[in-house]
Scaffold this motif. Structure first.
Motif, mmCIF file in Angstrom:
data_model
loop_
_atom_site.group_PDB
_atom_site.id
_atom_site.type_symbol
_atom_site.label_atom_id
_atom_site.label_comp_id
_atom_site.label_asym_id
_atom_site.label_seq_id
_atom_site.Cartn_x
_atom_site.Cartn_y
_atom_site.Cartn_z
ATOM 1 N N ARG A 145 10.954 -0.197 7.314
ATOM 2 C CA ARG A 145 10.567 0.315 6.269
ATOM 3 C C ARG A 145 11.388 1.598 5.803
ATOM 4 O O ARG A 145 11.814 1.965 4.703
ATOM 5 N N VAL A 146 11.363 2.667 6.660
ATOM 6 C CA VAL A 146 11.810 3.894 6.775
ATOM 7 C C VAL A 146 13.490 3.650 6.498
ATOM 8 O O VAL A 146 14.055 4.336 5.638
ATOM 9 N N LYS A 147 13.994 2.809 7.121
ATOM 10 C CA LYS A 147 15.477 2.512 6.985
ATOM 11 C C LYS A 147 15.722 1.962 5.781
ATOM 12 O O LYS A 147 16.910 2.378 5.047
ATOM 13 N N LYS A 148 15.044 1.120 5.413
ATOM 14 C CA LYS A 148 15.209 0.412 3.922
ATOM 15 C C LYS A 148 15.024 1.607 2.826
ATOM 16 O O LYS A 148 15.815 1.567 1.916
ATOM 17 N N TRP A 149 13.895 2.404 2.985
ATOM 18 C CA TRP A 149 14.014 3.733 1.903
ATOM 19 C C TRP A 149 14.898 4.701 2.192
ATOM 20 O O TRP A 149 15.565 5.186 1.160
ATOM 21 N N LEU A 205 17.272 5.605 -0.891
ATOM 22 C CA LEU A 205 17.582 6.978 -1.271
ATOM 23 C C LEU A 205 19.319 7.240 -1.230
ATOM 24 O O LEU A 205 19.676 8.162 -2.033
ATOM 25 N N SER A 206 19.709 6.678 -0.210
ATOM 26 C CA SER A 206 21.128 7.150 -0.145
ATOM 27 C C SER A 206 22.196 6.452 -1.025
ATOM 28 O O SER A 206 23.254 7.086 -1.429
ATOM 29 N N GLN A 207 21.704 5.379 -1.805
ATOM 30 C CA GLN A 207 22.380 4.621 -2.708
ATOM 31 C C GLN A 207 22.341 5.295 -4.256
ATOM 32 O O GLN A 207 23.003 5.179 -4.992
ATOM 33 N N LEU A 208 21.154 6.059 -4.278
ATOM 34 C CA LEU A 208 20.849 6.749 -5.392
ATOM 35 C C LEU A 208 21.739 8.224 -5.587
ATOM 36 O O LEU A 208 21.657 8.518 -6.587
#
Length: 134
Positions: free
Chosen positions: A122-126, A130-133
């Motif tokens: 979940r942390v990796k997904k978030w 966030l890096s894509q934003l």
């Protein structure tokens, strides 16, 4: 005083590695360092700790059943062999119970590791989101 000598000997050894005083020793130390750095993961620490705990568990609980000296004669041996048969059956039940307890501990550890892995995903997904934003 011995600790100071040990630390100074270790520092001299490290300095000799950096100064290439002994080429074979330095190159082998470098190859070992590279192998450790390339293969080390965080799970290795947890696996090592789990193995240490399991070894201590086996030493304390499973291996502690036969701690009497073979030369000692207990009062149970003097009474009758029927008591010995009952004692063996109780030991088997005890071993089964110990194995069941060990299974429950392993299951608990596996469930907790699964929970930690899910948290990590979940942390990796978030973090990817966030890096894509940015």
């Amino acid at each position: 005083m011995s600790l100071v000598r040990t630390v100074s000997a270790f520092v001299e050894f490290i300095n000799s590695l950096f100064l290439w005083k002994h080429k074979l020793q330095t190159s082998s130390a470098f190859l070992i360092f590279v192998a450790v750095v390339l293969t080390f993961d965080l799970w290795v620490v947890f696996a090592f700790l789990l193995s240490v705990f399991m070894v201590q568990y086996f030493r304390n609980n499973v291996g502690a059943t036969n701690q009497t000296s073979p030369y000692q004669v207990s009062s149970e041996d003097a009474v009758s062999s029927d008591d010995d048969e009952d004692h063996v059956i109780q030991d088997k039940k005890g071993l089964r119970q110990r194995l069941q307890d060990l299974y429950n501990i392993c299951l608990t550890v596996q469930n907790n590791l699964d929970m930690v892995a899910g948290l990590g995903e979940r942390v990796k997904k978030w973090s990817d989101l966030l890096s894509q934003l940015r």
